[in-house]
Design an enzyme around this catalytic site. Structure first.
Site, PDB file in Angstrom:
ATOM      1  N   LYS A  78      15.620  18.406  -1.872  1.00 38.15           N
ATOM      2  CA  LYS A  78      15.394  19.554  -0.985  1.00 38.15           C
ATOM      3  C   LYS A  78      16.421  19.519   0.142  1.00 38.15           C
ATOM      4  O   LYS A  78      16.697  18.453   0.698  1.00 38.15           O
ATOM      5  CB  LYS A  78      13.967  19.501  -0.434  1.00 38.15           C
ATOM      6  N   SER A 158       7.214  25.512   1.099  1.00 39.38           N
ATOM      7  CA  SER A 158       8.614  25.829   1.354  1.00 39.38           C
ATOM      8  C   SER A 158       9.576  25.190   0.351  1.00 39.38           C
ATOM      9  O   SER A 158      10.756  25.520   0.321  1.00 39.38           O
ATOM     10  CB  SER A 158       8.993  25.355   2.765  1.00 39.38           C
ATOM     11  N   SER A 182       3.682  22.142   1.517  1.00 36.95           N
ATOM     12  CA  SER A 182       4.953  22.613   0.951  1.00 36.95           C
ATOM     13  C   SER A 182       5.414  21.892  -0.303  1.00 36.95           C
ATOM     14  O   SER A 182       6.429  22.263  -0.886  1.00 36.95           O
ATOM     15  CB  SER A 182       6.059  22.541   2.010  1.00 36.95           C
TER      16      SER A 182
END
Length: 493
Positions: A78, A158, A182
């Site tokens: 990420k 997210s 997330s």
């Protein structure tokens, strides 16, 4: 033989050890898949040259019998974990060309075990969002489609890019971060195992901060066994992080397939009242209860009376911490700087932050600044901290009677891109069931447990006591075995 990019982490390690294929072949299979599905926008930075170089080193280590735990395994990161010499943006214009000079502790841990990085994945800007539509690089599209509609769906957020990468067979595993859900919510939306460990188990050093008392690294995989393998590699004490827990990393792989005898599972069914949960989710919850009962677990009714206030508490505390953390992006030291002739310093601050931050980030900074103002701090921030303690106490009380808690990961399956975009409060309710465990800093996982009537994956969440990742994995493994007849794989992939 299964296509190489569809192998689990465990099967990839086994195949590499047996010399059925090389790490270079494994990495190239993933690169081919990434190139094929660029339209999903899962990756924002590709590091194929680095990956092939790391794969060559891995193949040499296998040849010399020096292979480490994750030797040659391709994974994605990420884009809020700092990667030395590789662009790290948190998918914000304000950091669009930022290149860190140091490595985050979590990525370093995986590299030290032999992991091969394919690239950095898309995400909601500064991890603020539940649908991956706030990224400055554009939204991520889920690999999944409903069986009655060809519309593009959100992958969750997210960590939507990481979820799409693993679900679409563009990575064996992917790092995410979980502040209020997330990792778990995107895992539920894309048919993956998404694990958030106890707060402090994984170092936050080198992670771009959103809300420091809640942020925790997590992992996406396609099996519970893979989750245990990756967690063992990621976790560990780090003196560079003042919130890091100095506790031995447990051996987790033996949790897989172990007996549910003497396990007590708490079920807070009252949280599902009020019509907030879709019918398919409620059915999955009851089906999973029966599955665990048949596996030998004892089901115990529990209440978490303050959990219903979790979303309200979170959206006071998290924006307050974000407003403080994001004050460092001012155009002076690094990142974007907007400037023109005869500009004052205050004007430079204002113009840089106005141009650099997206709408959702601005909204949360404004909210956080408001609740921290002298007139509102007592009424909002301090009160929210008190209720946060009550939420944690509810879990502590429940864990005197049970070993783990079972509830849905999200109140719905994945929905169309843009469907809930215009009402932030509806969007925030996506994290209704994930936020309470985050507020208490507990280990939790989302595991695929069923499909909706429209053929979309649904996840169940298992929450454990602090530092008890073992029992969380044990329950998740039992659920995984119980639904092995269901294929959690997007059509056409």
């Amino acid at each position: 033989m299964t296509e190489l990019n569809k192998l689990t982490v465990a099967d990839s390690v086994k195949g590499l050890k047996n010399k059925d294929f090389t790490s270079k072949e494994l990495v190239n299979a993933h690169i081919k898949q990434i190139e094929k599905y660029k339209n999903l926008n899962a990756y924002v930075t590709e590091t194929f040259d680095l990956a092939l170089k790391q794969a060559e080193e891995a193949d040499q280590n296998y040849a010399q019998n020096k292979a480490r735990t994750l030797e040659g395994i391709p994974f994605a990161v990420k884009d809020l974990f700092c990667t030395k010499g590789i662009r790290t943006t948190a998918c914000s214009n304000i950091l669009k060309n930022f290149i860190p000079h140091y490595e985050s502790s979590v990525t370093k841990n995986i590299f030290d075990k032999g992991g091969v990085m394919l690239g950095k994945t898309n995400m909601d800007e500064f991890a603020m969002g539940s649908t991956n539509i706030t990224s400055c690089f554009g939204n991520v599209i889920s690999p999944w489609k409903a069986n009655d509609d060809n519309s593009d769906l959100v992958p969750g957020g997210s960590s939507g890019g990481s979820a799409a990468a693993v679900s679409g067979f563009m990575a064996s595993a992917a790092l995410g971060s979980d502040t209020g859900g997330s990792v778990r919510q995107p895992a539920s939306f894309t048919g993956l195992v998404g694990f958030k460990p106890t707060y402090g188990r994984c170092s936050r050093y080198g992670m771009v901060s959103f809300a420091s008392s809640l942020d925790q690294a997590g992992i996406f995989t396609r099996s519970v066994l893979d989750s245990s393998i990756m967690l063992e590699a990621m976790m560990g004490f780090d003196e560079k992080d003042s919130t890091s827990i100095n506790a031995k990393v447990p051996e987790l792989q033996s949790a897989i397939g172990s007996s549910m005898k003497n396990m007590k599972i708490g079920v807070p069914l009252s949280l599902g009242e009020g019509g907030i949960i879709e019918h398919d989710i409620m059915k999955m919850w009851h089906d999973t209860i029966e599955l665990l009962k048949n596996a030998g677990a004892e089901i115990v009714d529990i209440t978490l009376p303050h959990a219903k206030y979790g979303v309200a508490v979170y959206y006071v505390i998290a924006p307050a911490e974000a407003a403080s953390n994001l004050s460092r992006y001012d155009g002076v030291r690094y990142g974007l700087r907007v400037e023109y002739e005869n500009m004052t310093l205050d004007e430079m601050y204002e113009m840089t932050r106005s141009a650099g931050f997206g709408e959702e980030v601005k909204r949360r900074i404004m909210l956080g600044t408001y609740v921290l103002s002298s007139n509102c701090m007592d009424a909002y921030y301090f009160k929210a901290q008190k209720v946060r303690r009550l939420v944690a106490n509810d879990f502590n009380n429940a864990f005197t009677k049970v070993n783990a808690i079972l509830l849905p990961t999200a109140p719905s399956a994945a929905f169309k891109i843009g469907e809930k975009q215009n009402d932030p409060t509806i969007m925030y309710l996506n994290d209704l069931f994930t936020i309470p465990a985050s507020l208490a800093g507990l280990p939790c996982v989302s595991v695929p447990a069923g499909l909706s009537a429209r053929g979309l994956p649904l996840g169940m969440q298992i929450i454990g006591k602090q530092l008890d990742e073992y029992n969380v994995l044990k329950v998740a493994s039992t659920i995984e075995t119980g639904v092995k007849h269901i294929k959690f794989e997007p059509a056409g992939f």
